[in-house]
Design a protein around this motif. Structure first.
Motif, PDB file in Angstrom:
ATOM      1  N   LEU A  70      -5.361  -1.528   8.330  1.00 41.07           N
ATOM      2  CA  LEU A  70      -5.874  -0.813   7.158  1.00 41.07           C
ATOM      3  C   LEU A  70      -7.283  -1.300   6.863  1.00 41.07           C
ATOM      4  O   LEU A  70      -7.525  -2.499   6.789  1.00 41.07           O
ATOM      5  CB  LEU A  70      -4.977  -1.055   5.933  1.00 41.07           C
ATOM      6  N   LYS A 105      -4.964   7.514   3.584  1.00 37.51           N
ATOM      7  CA  LYS A 105      -6.062   6.626   3.940  1.00 37.51           C
ATOM      8  C   LYS A 105      -7.225   7.398   4.552  1.00 37.51           C
ATOM      9  O   LYS A 105      -8.364   6.914   4.578  1.00 37.51           O
ATOM     10  CB  LYS A 105      -5.592   5.543   4.910  1.00 37.51           C
ATOM     11  N   TYR A 141       0.854  -1.189   0.000  1.00 43.48           N
ATOM     12  CA  TYR A 141       0.000   0.000   0.000  1.00 43.48           C
ATOM     13  C   TYR A 141       0.892   1.243   0.000  1.00 43.48           C
ATOM     14  O   TYR A 141       1.853   1.330   0.771  1.00 43.48           O
ATOM     15  CB  TYR A 141      -0.901  -0.008   1.235  1.00 43.48           C
ATOM     16  N   THR A 192       0.773   8.432   8.239  1.00 43.53           N
ATOM     17  CA  THR A 192       0.309   8.810   6.910  1.00 43.53           C
ATOM     18  C   THR A 192       1.357   9.725   6.283  1.00 43.53           C
ATOM     19  O   THR A 192       2.193  10.320   6.970  1.00 43.53           O
ATOM     20  CB  THR A 192      -1.047   9.547   6.946  1.00 43.53           C
ATOM     21  N   LYS A 215      -5.300  -5.218  12.656  1.00 45.06           N
ATOM     22  CA  LYS A 215      -4.186  -4.647  13.413  1.00 45.06           C
ATOM     23  C   LYS A 215      -3.287  -5.756  13.911  1.00 45.06           C
ATOM     24  O   LYS A 215      -3.754  -6.849  14.262  1.00 45.06           O
ATOM     25  CB  LYS A 215      -4.705  -3.815  14.575  1.00 45.06           C
ATOM     26  N   THR A 245       0.697   1.335  10.654  1.00 44.29           N
ATOM     27  CA  THR A 245      -0.351   1.833   9.758  1.00 44.29           C
ATOM     28  C   THR A 245      -1.027   3.083  10.302  1.00 44.29           C
ATOM     29  O   THR A 245      -1.927   3.622   9.655  1.00 44.29           O
ATOM     30  CB  THR A 245      -1.413   0.741   9.526  1.00 44.29           C
ATOM     31  N   HIS A 278       3.536   0.354   2.948  1.00 46.95           N
ATOM     32  CA  HIS A 278       3.366  -0.760   3.884  1.00 46.95           C
ATOM     33  C   HIS A 278       3.481  -2.055   3.090  1.00 46.95           C
ATOM     34  O   HIS A 278       2.743  -2.253   2.106  1.00 46.95           O
ATOM     35  CB  HIS A 278       2.000  -0.709   4.563  1.00 46.95           C
ATOM     36  N   LEU A 321       5.989  -2.384  11.040  1.00 51.81           N
ATOM     37  CA  LEU A 321       4.739  -1.895  10.459  1.00 51.81           C
ATOM     38  C   LEU A 321       4.039  -0.903  11.394  1.00 51.81           C
ATOM     39  O   LEU A 321       3.836  -1.180  12.569  1.00 51.81           O
ATOM     40  CB  LEU A 321       3.799  -3.073  10.180  1.00 51.81           C
ATOM     41  N   ASN A 371      -1.727  -0.448  16.743  1.00 49.04           N
ATOM     42  CA  ASN A 371      -1.694  -0.333  15.289  1.00 49.04           C
ATOM     43  C   ASN A 371      -3.100  -0.535  14.736  1.00 49.04           C
ATOM     44  O   ASN A 371      -3.688  -1.594  14.917  1.00 49.04           O
ATOM     45  CB  ASN A 371      -0.749  -1.400  14.716  1.00 49.04           C
ATOM     46  N   THR A 418       7.196  -1.352   7.242  1.00 47.10           N
ATOM     47  CA  THR A 418       6.911  -0.079   6.587  1.00 47.10           C
ATOM     48  C   THR A 418       8.212   0.548   6.123  1.00 47.10           C
ATOM     49  O   THR A 418       9.202   0.559   6.857  1.00 47.10           O
ATOM     50  CB  THR A 418       6.204   0.887   7.564  1.00 47.10           C
TER      51      THR A 418
END
Length: 461
Positions: A93, A215, A35, A399, A85, A396, A434, A394, A90, A443
């Motif tokens: 997504l 996102k 992503y 941004t 998550k 998420t 990601h 990672l 986290n 990430t």
């Protein structure tokens, strides 16, 4: 807590045929998923590699066949994605709770189909990336309208999107005709003409906006506004090697760190980032106006906000005399390195278009002699100074456009490493990816800043 390679779980990964009559769950066949977000991209993108080893969809004759020809995959299909998550902090997504968030197949590449299996890669985009190619802006926007209002108009009434995260208010108005341009092109063009509103002190702001999607939705943000935002709550510390699973801060380690660029002096000189000379012609009076632009008039405490604490000091120009070569009194920021020529926009379709109208600052249509020069300086200072790439566990929650505090140890012979005050500091996320695969998830961030030096009050021991 999760390490850089902890695996994430796909809660939903569904493809819907272009005609809406068939759907297929592919989460068991997803081999890799990536992503992407970037402050330089008007839309989010993604890619997914699918491996399918059995008949999945019933054909017209009732016989089960593969996804590629059974759905069939030809572009334009909707893809619904939800990744759970992998840590308590986290968020994962989620592009499944609202049809406006669904991805669409932009292309299918790397297709391998044989009697035993099929492998293909789906390149995905948000819905607005497709709508952008079907819409043209033809109306006239009045000179009395703020640029930020025009951007909202385009997002809501042309792209028809409900995914608007943040649009920073501009202080300047700008009238223009759409000229049947696409929405993304028009908004990014307006970004280069925008000056942020900063309360009563209108002088304490500099031109330069960015238009991008995360996102959370679409953003039209001033560079000043992004730089002044609060950094992410946790510091990221560079500690290469194996991550200790018992470390409570293991999710905030920088696993890999590379410097992609540190200064681009020649490139900035070629683009006139430090100093330029601008020639503009008034199309009504045919008079020529010449203005010199110097970045030193806007740097430091004169309005430009920076991520680092150290001001940029440009080298002095050497001069020759009878005694040989000596150091001159002027720097690279005092001598124009590029000449720009353009036509003044005085609103030629307005009823009061005249030389007087241009000279009246109250009705001036986005003064290019000031705004264009500031924008050139701002973009180049941000993108050509320090660019690094880091790999982290990672996260998420991040941004594109977020500010991170990154700490890099000083290279010395001491056992207890101190932070490098030159390399450590605040960085802005330019590009974010990601990565999810069968082995784990992590990430990658491409980060930048416009000046050196650590700039925050928190003391790291």
């Amino acid at each position: 807590m999760a390490s850089a390679r902890d695996r994430s779980v796909y809660e939903e990964f569904t493809i819907e045929s272009a005609d809406g009559t068939k759907t297929v769950d592919i989460k068991e066949g997803v081999s890799a998923f990536v992503y992407y977000e970037s402050v330089l991209s008007p839309c989010v993108t993604a890619s997914v590699i699918v491996v399918n080893t059995g008949g999945t969809i019933a054909g017209e004759d009732g016989v089960k066949q593969g996804i590629y020809n059974g759905l069939p995959l030809r572009g334009g299909e909707r893809v619904i994605i939800k990744v759970a998550k992998n840590t308590p902090n986290n968020d994962g997504l989620d592009f499944s709770d609202d049809p406006a968030k669904y991805f669409y197949v932009a292309s299918i590449t790397d297709v391998i189909v044989d009697a035993e299996r099929e492998i293909f890669k789906l390149n995905l985009v948000s819905r607005e990336a497709i709508t952008n190619h079907t819409i043209r802006i033809g109306k006239k926007f009045p000179t009395s309208e703020n640029i930020s209002d025009s951007v909202l108009d385009i997002l809501q009434n042309y792209l028809k999107t409900s995914k608007i995260d943040q649009v920073d208010q501009t202080v300047n108005q700008y009238g223009f005709i759409g000229n049947l341009k696409k929405p993304f092109y028009t908004i990014m063009w307006l970004a280069s003409k925008s000056v942020p509103y900063n309360g009563a002190d209108k002088l304490d702001s500099s031109a330069g906006f960015l238009f991008y999607e995360t996102k959370n939705g679409f953003n039209f943000r001033s560079i000043d506004g992004l730089i002044k935002q609060d950094p992410y709550e946790e510091d990221y510390v560079y500690q290469p090697g194996i991550i200790n699973s018992e470390d409570p801060l293991k999710d905030y380690k920088i696993v890999k760190y590379t410097i992609n660029r540190n200064q681009d002096l020649i490139g900035k000189l070629q683009r006139g980032a430090y100093a330029s000379q601008r020639y503009y012609i008034n199309p009504v009076s045919f008079e020529t106006t010449i203005r010199d632009f110097k970045s030193s008039d806007y740097m430091g405490t004169k309005g430009i906000k920076t991520l680092g604490e150290q001001e940029l000091h440009l080298p002095f120009i050497e001069e020759s005399n009878n005694n040989g070569v000596i150091q001159g009194s002027k720097t690279l920021g005092d001598l124009p390195t590029r000449i720009f020529v353009g036509m003044l926009d005085i609103g030629t379709v307005e009823q009061d278009a005249s030389k007087k109208g241009w000279n009246d600052a109250a009705v001036r249509n986005a003064d290019p002699m000031k705004i264009d020069a500031q924008t050139t300086m701002r973009y180049n200072q941000l993108n050509s100074n320090q660019v690094i790439e880091i790999t982290i566990p990672l996260n998420t929650n991040l941004t594109a456009g977020n500010i991170l505090r990154c700490i890099f140890p000083r290279i010395d012979r001491e056992e207890l490493k101190s932070p490098d005050i030159q390399a450590s500091g605040l960085y802005m996320i330019r590009d974010m990816a990601h990565y999810f695969d069968r082995d784990g998830s992590y990430t990658k961030l491409t980060m930048l800043r416009d000046s050196s030096g650590r700039k925050w009050s928190k003391i790291i021991c």
